[in-house]
Design an enzyme around this catalytic site. Structure first.
Site, PDB file in Angstrom:
ATOM      1  N   CYS A   1      38.708  17.155  28.746  1.00 21.80           N
ATOM      2  CA  CYS A   1      39.609  16.302  29.131  1.00 21.80           C
ATOM      3  C   CYS A   1      40.227  15.313  28.402  1.00 21.80           C
ATOM      4  O   CYS A   1      39.497  14.948  27.143  1.00 21.80           O
ATOM      5  CB  CYS A   1      38.968  15.585  30.520  1.00 21.80           C
ATOM      6  SG  CYS A   1      37.539  14.659  29.980  1.00 21.80           S
TER       7      CYS A   1
ATOM      8  N   CYS B   1      35.972   6.002  29.036  1.00 19.74           N
ATOM      9  CA  CYS B   1      36.881   6.637  29.526  1.00 19.74           C
ATOM     10  C   CYS B   1      37.774   5.717  30.322  1.00 19.74           C
ATOM     11  O   CYS B   1      37.402   5.040  31.229  1.00 19.74           O
ATOM     12  CB  CYS B   1      36.744   8.065  30.396  1.00 19.74           C
ATOM     13  SG  CYS B   1      38.146   8.700  30.952  1.00 19.74           S
TER      14      CYS B   1
ATOM     15  N   GLU C   1      27.482   7.188  34.384  1.00 20.16           N
ATOM     16  CA  GLU C   1      28.622   6.689  34.628  1.00 20.16           C
ATOM     17  C   GLU C   1      28.388   5.890  36.081  1.00 20.16           C
ATOM     18  O   GLU C   1      28.910   4.815  36.181  1.00 20.16           O
ATOM     19  CB  GLU C   1      29.561   7.695  35.076  1.00 20.16           C
ATOM     20  CG  GLU C   1      30.999   6.846  35.484  1.00 20.16           C
ATOM     21  CD  GLU C   1      31.734   7.844  35.881  1.00 20.16           C
ATOM     22  OE1 GLU C   1      32.094   9.146  35.553  1.00 20.16           O
ATOM     23  OE2 GLU C   1      32.599   7.661  37.245  1.00 20.16           O
TER      24      GLU C   1
ATOM     25  N   CYS D   1      38.783  11.347  38.891  1.00 22.01           N
ATOM     26  CA  CYS D   1      39.895  11.278  37.883  1.00 22.01           C
ATOM     27  C   CYS D   1      40.686  12.451  38.030  1.00 22.01           C
ATOM     28  O   CYS D   1      40.399  13.524  38.500  1.00 22.01           O
ATOM     29  CB  CYS D   1      39.182  11.170  36.428  1.00 22.01           C
ATOM     30  SG  CYS D   1      38.343  12.708  35.949  1.00 22.01           S
TER      31      CYS D   1
ATOM     32  N   SER E   1      25.737  18.026  33.432  1.00 25.45           N
ATOM     33  CA  SER E   1      27.203  17.529  33.627  1.00 25.45           C
ATOM     34  C   SER E   1      27.745  17.660  34.927  1.00 25.45           C
ATOM     35  O   SER E   1      27.618  18.648  35.566  1.00 25.45           O
ATOM     36  CB  SER E   1      28.126  18.411  32.659  1.00 25.45           C
ATOM     37  OG  SER E   1      29.176  18.270  33.339  1.00 25.45           O
TER      38      SER E   1
ATOM     39  N   ASN F   1      30.918  17.123  36.714  1.00 24.58           N
ATOM     40  CA  ASN F   1      31.887  17.913  36.792  1.00 24.58           C
ATOM     41  C   ASN F   1      31.699  19.393  36.640  1.00 24.58           C
ATOM     42  O   ASN F   1      32.016  20.211  37.698  1.00 24.58           O
ATOM     43  CB  ASN F   1      33.028  17.430  36.018  1.00 24.58           C
ATOM     44  CG  ASN F   1      33.049  17.954  34.474  1.00 24.58           C
ATOM     45  OD1 ASN F   1      33.368  19.004  34.267  1.00 24.58           O
ATOM     46  ND2 ASN F   1      32.596  17.028  33.788  1.00 24.58           N
TER      47      ASN F   1
ATOM     48  N   SER G   1      33.528  18.961  29.821  1.00 20.64           N
ATOM     49  CA  SER G   1      33.166  18.805  28.294  1.00 20.64           C
ATOM     50  C   SER G   1      32.862  19.969  27.547  1.00 20.64           C
ATOM     51  O   SER G   1      32.009  19.814  26.494  1.00 20.64           O
ATOM     52  CB  SER G   1      31.765  17.705  28.335  1.00 20.64           C
ATOM     53  OG  SER G   1      31.139  18.282  29.301  1.00 20.64           O
TER      54      SER G   1
HETATM   55  S1  SF4 Z   1      35.939  13.962  33.485  1.00 26.91           S
HETATM   56 FE1  SF4 Z   1      35.038  11.770  32.844  1.00 26.91          FE
HETATM   57  S2  SF4 Z   1      35.727  11.699  30.669  1.00 26.91           S
HETATM   58 FE2  SF4 Z   1      37.032  13.313  31.484  1.00 26.91          FE
HETATM   59  S3  SF4 Z   1      38.940  12.330  32.187  1.00 26.91           S
HETATM   60 FE3  SF4 Z   1      37.614  12.211  33.869  1.00 26.91          FE
HETATM   61  S4  SF4 Z   1      36.486  10.205  33.810  1.00 26.91           S
HETATM   62 FE4  SF4 Z   1      37.465  10.693  31.853  1.00 26.91          FE
END
Ligand code: SF4
Length: 407
Positions: A52, A147, A177, A281, A310, A312, A373
């Site tokens: 991302c 970020c 985070e 995000c 991770s 996400n 990532s």
């Molecule tokens: S996943 Fe994390 S690093 Fe990627 S855009 Fe979203 S907040 Fe930013």
């Protein structure tokens, strides 16, 4: 979107190319999956996956810093992003990690000197860490990879704090985070971290009846100094770690709205709960939306690649697991052979071995994807490995040529 200069080995010949073709030729809101057919194998890849904006930005800064500072000691506060391939490559290039993801010290701060470089990861870091770095006289601006979507959450939190809201942070308490978000308030705003809907329900007991016993014990280590359930639940606002599961976040916000209505009635509800959208995000939203486009296809097996820590990536695994057999792997290397895979069990937080995991059918539909990532090259090596196990040769040029015919 900004173009980033990243090591070419994170790109891939086929998958990065198809991604680029789609980006150039399609609307951003087209969430249909990419389909690659190789012999009897169909590979479905969600429209959005992989690096991302924030991850690319962090990686670019890291490699540029290494290149420009061959004589200096370079430290990272902790993992730059949650992907073992990327972190291991940085370690090989001499970058040293000060802390583990859980905050445990690897190298004590007293080893770090004014002349060293300290890189701040994409998740951001706590005010406490920032203050140590600044006290040492180390410049942070050029090496802060926080970020902008994380900073946005901090700003939202501080805006709500200015209006006297107590902040409920929906996030993983152990995640860098969430720790950074909890810490980055200008003042000692009352705030508390809740992990999931189960914890939201637990907290609601204290909102409805602040005299309920054991608040401090139940939420130990999760609330700000001097938090007082008797006065700090009159106005609440919810913010989220950027990478939570969208449905759960919505469920939690809706749940708290109902709780506040129960306590204060409908008429003045706006004075008691902030009317805000979630702070997930764009990448979390796009990745989750595009993987859901695949749930009605006849997927035989899904592989999701990413770091086991991770957030996400784990949300993508949760979505897939509801609909089809899914393996959470850190890279293609976990496919040991056609008969054996090592995969991560999220509930038990351990790796497990599974035998005979590959389907044996006339036509097989795979879903392959990765978290925000995960480099494209890992996904491509995964596709290649699966094809090898089924003895299916890949003609990448032909696939790209045929793909282009659609446009
Ligand atoms: S996943 Fe994390 S690093 Fe990627 S855009 Fe979203 S907040 Fe930013």
């Amino acid at each position: 979107m900004k173009h980033f200069v990243l090591p070419t080995y994170y790109d891939s010949e086929l998958i990065s190319e198809l991604k680029e073709i789609r980006t150039k030729n399609e609307k951003r809101t087209d969430y249909s999956p990419t389909k690659i057919s190789i012999g009897k194998l169909n590979f479905f890849i969600p429209k959005y996956f992989g690096f991302c904006f924030g991850v690319k930005n962090a990686i670019e800064i890291c490699y540029k810093t290494i290149q420009e500072n061959p004589q200096k000691k370079i430290y990272l506060i902790s993992e730059i992003i949650h992907n073992p391939n990327v972190n291991n490559d940085l370690k090989k290039k001499g970058v040293k990690f000060l802390q583990k993801s859980n905050g445990e010290t690897i190298i004590p701060w007293n080893k770090v000197t004014k002349n060293d470089i300290v890189i701040i990861p994409a998740f951001g870091t706590t005010k406490e860490n920032m203050s140590i770095i600044q006290k040492k006289g180390i410049e942070t601006k050029s090496y802060d990879t926080t970020c902008p979507f994380v900073t946005k959450v901090w700003n939202r939190g501080n805006d709500l704090a200015k209006k006297d809201y107590t902040i409920l942070i929906h996030g993983k308490p152990e995640h860098e985070e969430t720790k950074a978000t909890f810490s980055n308030f200008k003042h000692n705003t009352p705030r508390i971290i809740i992990k999931n809907i189960k914890e939201a329900k637990l907290l609601s007991k204290y909102i409805l009846n602040p005299n309920e016993p054991d608040f401090k014990k139940t939420f130990k280590g999760r609330f700000s100094k001097k938090f007082n359930p008797k006065k700090d639940f009159q106005k609440i606002g919810v913010i989220n770690q950027t990478t939570m599961l969208a449905e759960e976040t919505q469920e939690i916000s809706y749940f708290f709205e109902q709780i506040m209505k129960k306590k204060y009635g409908n008429t003045h509800i706006k004075n008691h709960i902030a009317n805000t959208r979630d702070t997930l995000c764009y990448a979390t939203n796009e990745n989750q939306t595009s993987i859901k486009e695949l749930i009605n296809l006849n997927i035989d097996l899904a592989f999701i690649t990413g770091g086991y820590n991770s957030s996400n990536t784990s949300q993508l695994v949760k979505i897939c697991e509801k609909y089809f057999g899914t393996y959470f792997i850190s890279s293609e290397k976990k496919l040991i052979s056609e008969n054996e895979i090592i995969h991560f069990d999220m509930k038990k937080k351990i790796e497990k071995i599974q035998k005979n995991y590959l389907p044996n059918k006339k036509v097989i539909n795979f879903l392959i994807s990765g978290g925000a990532s995960c480099p494209d090259s890992v996904l491509e090596r995964l596709l290649e490995k699966i094809c090898k196990f089924y003895n299916q040769p890949i003609n990448k040029k032909k696939i790209i040529k045929n793909f282009l015919l659609k446009y």
